[in-house]
Design a protein around this motif. Structure first.
Motif, PDB file in Angstrom:
ATOM      1  N   SER A 117      18.327  25.881  10.821  1.00  0.00           N
ATOM      2  CA  SER A 117      17.929  25.121   9.640  1.00  0.00           C
ATOM      3  C   SER A 117      17.541  23.704  10.022  1.00  0.00           C
ATOM      4  N   LEU A 118      16.662  23.139   9.221  1.00  0.00           N
ATOM      5  CA  LEU A 118      16.293  21.731   9.309  1.00  0.00           C
ATOM      6  C   LEU A 118      16.066  21.210   7.906  1.00  0.00           C
ATOM      7  N   ARG A 119      16.265  19.913   7.736  1.00  0.00           N
ATOM      8  CA  ARG A 119      15.956  19.262   6.470  1.00  0.00           C
ATOM      9  C   ARG A 119      14.974  18.132   6.740  1.00  0.00           C
ATOM     10  N   LEU A 120      13.785  18.262   6.178  1.00  0.00           N
ATOM     11  CA  LEU A 120      12.776  17.217   6.295  1.00  0.00           C
ATOM     12  C   LEU A 120      12.882  16.256   5.122  1.00  0.00           C
ATOM     13  N   SER A 121      12.564  15.002   5.394  1.00  0.00           N
ATOM     14  CA  SER A 121      12.514  13.983   4.350  1.00  0.00           C
ATOM     15  C   SER A 121      11.139  13.332   4.350  1.00  0.00           C
ATOM     16  N   CYS A 122      10.727  12.885   3.184  1.00  0.00           N
ATOM     17  CA  CYS A 122       9.485  12.126   3.033  1.00  0.00           C
ATOM     18  C   CYS A 122       9.827  10.887   2.209  1.00  0.00           C
ATOM     19  N   ALA A 123       9.959   9.770   2.889  1.00  0.00           N
ATOM     20  CA  ALA A 123      10.252   8.510   2.213  1.00  0.00           C
ATOM     21  C   ALA A 123       8.953   7.851   1.793  1.00  0.00           C
ATOM     22  N   THR A 124       8.902   7.383   0.551  1.00  0.00           N
ATOM     23  CA  THR A 124       7.641   6.841   0.033  1.00  0.00           C
ATOM     24  C   THR A 124       7.803   5.405  -0.444  1.00  0.00           C
ATOM     25  N   GLN A 172      14.279  21.533   2.523  1.00  0.00           N
ATOM     26  CA  GLN A 172      15.351  22.224   3.227  1.00  0.00           C
ATOM     27  C   GLN A 172      14.797  23.545   3.742  1.00  0.00           C
ATOM     28  N   MET A 173      14.859  23.727   5.045  1.00  0.00           N
ATOM     29  CA  MET A 173      14.289  24.913   5.665  1.00  0.00           C
ATOM     30  C   MET A 173      15.402  25.706   6.330  1.00  0.00           C
ATOM     31  N   ASN A 174      15.625  26.906   5.846  1.00  0.00           N
ATOM     32  CA  ASN A 174      16.658  27.795   6.385  1.00  0.00           C
ATOM     33  C   ASN A 174      16.009  29.033   6.983  1.00  0.00           C
ATOM     34  N   SER A 175      16.771  29.753   7.770  1.00  0.00           N
ATOM     35  CA  SER A 175      16.299  30.999   8.380  1.00  0.00           C
ATOM     36  C   SER A 175      14.943  30.804   9.051  1.00  0.00           C
ATOM     37  N   LEU A 176      14.846  29.762   9.820  1.00  0.00           N
ATOM     38  CA  LEU A 176      13.560  29.423  10.429  1.00  0.00           C
ATOM     39  C   LEU A 176      13.098  30.474  11.416  1.00  0.00           C
ATOM     40  N   LYS A 177      11.786  30.666  11.454  1.00  0.00           N
ATOM     41  CA  LYS A 177      11.150  31.654  12.318  1.00  0.00           C
ATOM     42  C   LYS A 177      10.176  30.940  13.264  1.00  0.00           C
ATOM     43  N   PRO A 178       9.867  31.550  14.376  1.00  0.00           N
ATOM     44  CA  PRO A 178       8.887  30.924  15.282  1.00  0.00           C
ATOM     45  C   PRO A 178       7.565  30.608  14.596  1.00  0.00           C
ATOM     46  N   GLN A 224       0.833  -1.177   0.000  1.00  0.00           N
ATOM     47  CA  GLN A 224       0.000   0.000   0.000  1.00  0.00           C
ATOM     48  C   GLN A 224       0.882   1.247   0.000  1.00  0.00           C
ATOM     49  N   VAL A 225       0.250   2.375  -0.319  1.00  0.00           N
ATOM     50  CA  VAL A 225       0.965   3.645  -0.359  1.00  0.00           C
ATOM     51  C   VAL A 225       1.362   4.055   1.052  1.00  0.00           C
ATOM     52  N   GLN A 226       2.637   4.406   1.204  1.00  0.00           N
ATOM     53  CA  GLN A 226       3.129   4.900   2.490  1.00  0.00           C
ATOM     54  C   GLN A 226       3.985   6.131   2.268  1.00  0.00           C
ATOM     55  N   LEU A 227       3.762   7.127   3.107  1.00  0.00           N
ATOM     56  CA  LEU A 227       4.560   8.344   3.137  1.00  0.00           C
ATOM     57  C   LEU A 227       5.037   8.515   4.567  1.00  0.00           C
ATOM     58  N   VAL A 228       6.343   8.608   4.761  1.00  0.00           N
ATOM     59  CA  VAL A 228       6.892   8.692   6.109  1.00  0.00           C
ATOM     60  C   VAL A 228       7.827   9.883   6.209  1.00  0.00           C
ATOM     61  N   GLU A 229       7.393  10.872   6.999  1.00  0.00           N
ATOM     62  CA  GLU A 229       8.201  12.074   7.196  1.00  0.00           C
ATOM     63  C   GLU A 229       9.209  11.860   8.320  1.00  0.00           C
ATOM     64  N   SER A 230      10.318  12.567   8.218  1.00  0.00           N
ATOM     65  CA  SER A 230      11.326  12.556   9.279  1.00  0.00           C
ATOM     66  C   SER A 230      12.126  13.845   9.197  1.00  0.00           C
ATOM     67  N   ARG A 272      13.452  30.993   1.610  1.00  0.00           N
ATOM     68  CA  ARG A 272      13.995  30.344   2.813  1.00  0.00           C
ATOM     69  C   ARG A 272      13.930  28.820   2.724  1.00  0.00           C
ATOM     70  N   PHE A 273      12.902  28.305   2.083  1.00  0.00           N
ATOM     71  CA  PHE A 273      12.700  26.855   1.965  1.00  0.00           C
ATOM     72  C   PHE A 273      12.973  26.405   0.536  1.00  0.00           C
ATOM     73  N   THR A 274      13.477  25.182   0.413  1.00  0.00           N
ATOM     74  CA  THR A 274      13.707  24.590  -0.898  1.00  0.00           C
ATOM     75  C   THR A 274      13.168  23.167  -0.913  1.00  0.00           C
ATOM     76  N   ILE A 275      12.274  22.902  -1.845  1.00  0.00           N
ATOM     77  CA  ILE A 275      11.737  21.558  -2.015  1.00  0.00           C
ATOM     78  C   ILE A 275      12.539  20.850  -3.099  1.00  0.00           C
ATOM     79  N   SER A 276      12.761  19.568  -2.908  1.00  0.00           N
ATOM     80  CA  SER A 276      13.487  18.787  -3.912  1.00  0.00           C
ATOM     81  C   SER A 276      13.061  17.326  -3.801  1.00  0.00           C
ATOM     82  N   ARG A 277      13.492  16.537  -4.758  1.00  0.00           N
ATOM     83  CA  ARG A 277      13.163  15.116  -4.735  1.00  0.00           C
ATOM     84  C   ARG A 277      14.275  14.315  -5.384  1.00  0.00           C
ATOM     85  N   ASP A 278      14.354  13.062  -4.978  1.00  0.00           N
ATOM     86  CA  ASP A 278      15.290  12.114  -5.571  1.00  0.00           C
ATOM     87  C   ASP A 278      14.452  10.932  -6.047  1.00  0.00           C
TER      88      ASP A 278
END
Length: 117
Positions: free
Chosen positions: A17-24, A82-88, A1-7, A67-73
């Protein structure tokens, strides 16, 4: 089944900065556009960024442009934010999403991002 897992979420200081991933899995990742959404406490879920199937076209909410950049592999079936210059005000649960023709929308479980000093 379809699975999307963020981390990749966590606690970060303003300006950090933080970098989020979504493994599918469970679908042909390279055929579908992908999207990041976020939902802050007491607020509606909002679109943050989107990327087309090839990864050569992106869109961003005005609040995160520059500030943010979306990308995929497509070889790894994974999307990133990719999230830079994060704000509250970036504090929220971040979700990845895709829509599969004939089946509807799929969501991950979300990853918490907290921006605080």
């Amino acid at each position: 089944q379809v699975q999307l897992v963020e981390s990749g979420g966590g606690l970060v200081q303003p300006g950090g900065s933080l970098r989020l991933s979504c493994a599918t899995s469970g679908f042909t990742f390279s055929r579908y556009a992908m999207t990041w959404y976020r939902q802050a406490p007491g607020k509606k879920r909002e679109l943050v960024a989107a990327i087309n199937s090839a990864g050569d076209s992106t869109n961003y909410a005005d609040s995160v442009k520059g500030r943010f950049t979306i990308s995929r592999d497509n070889g790894k079936n994974t999307m990133y934010l990719q999230m830079n210059s994060l704000k509250p005000e970036d504090t929220a649960v971040y979700y990845c999403n895709t829509r599969i023709l004939g089946y509807g929308a799929y969501w991950g479980q979300g990853t918490q991002v907290t921006v605080s000093s």
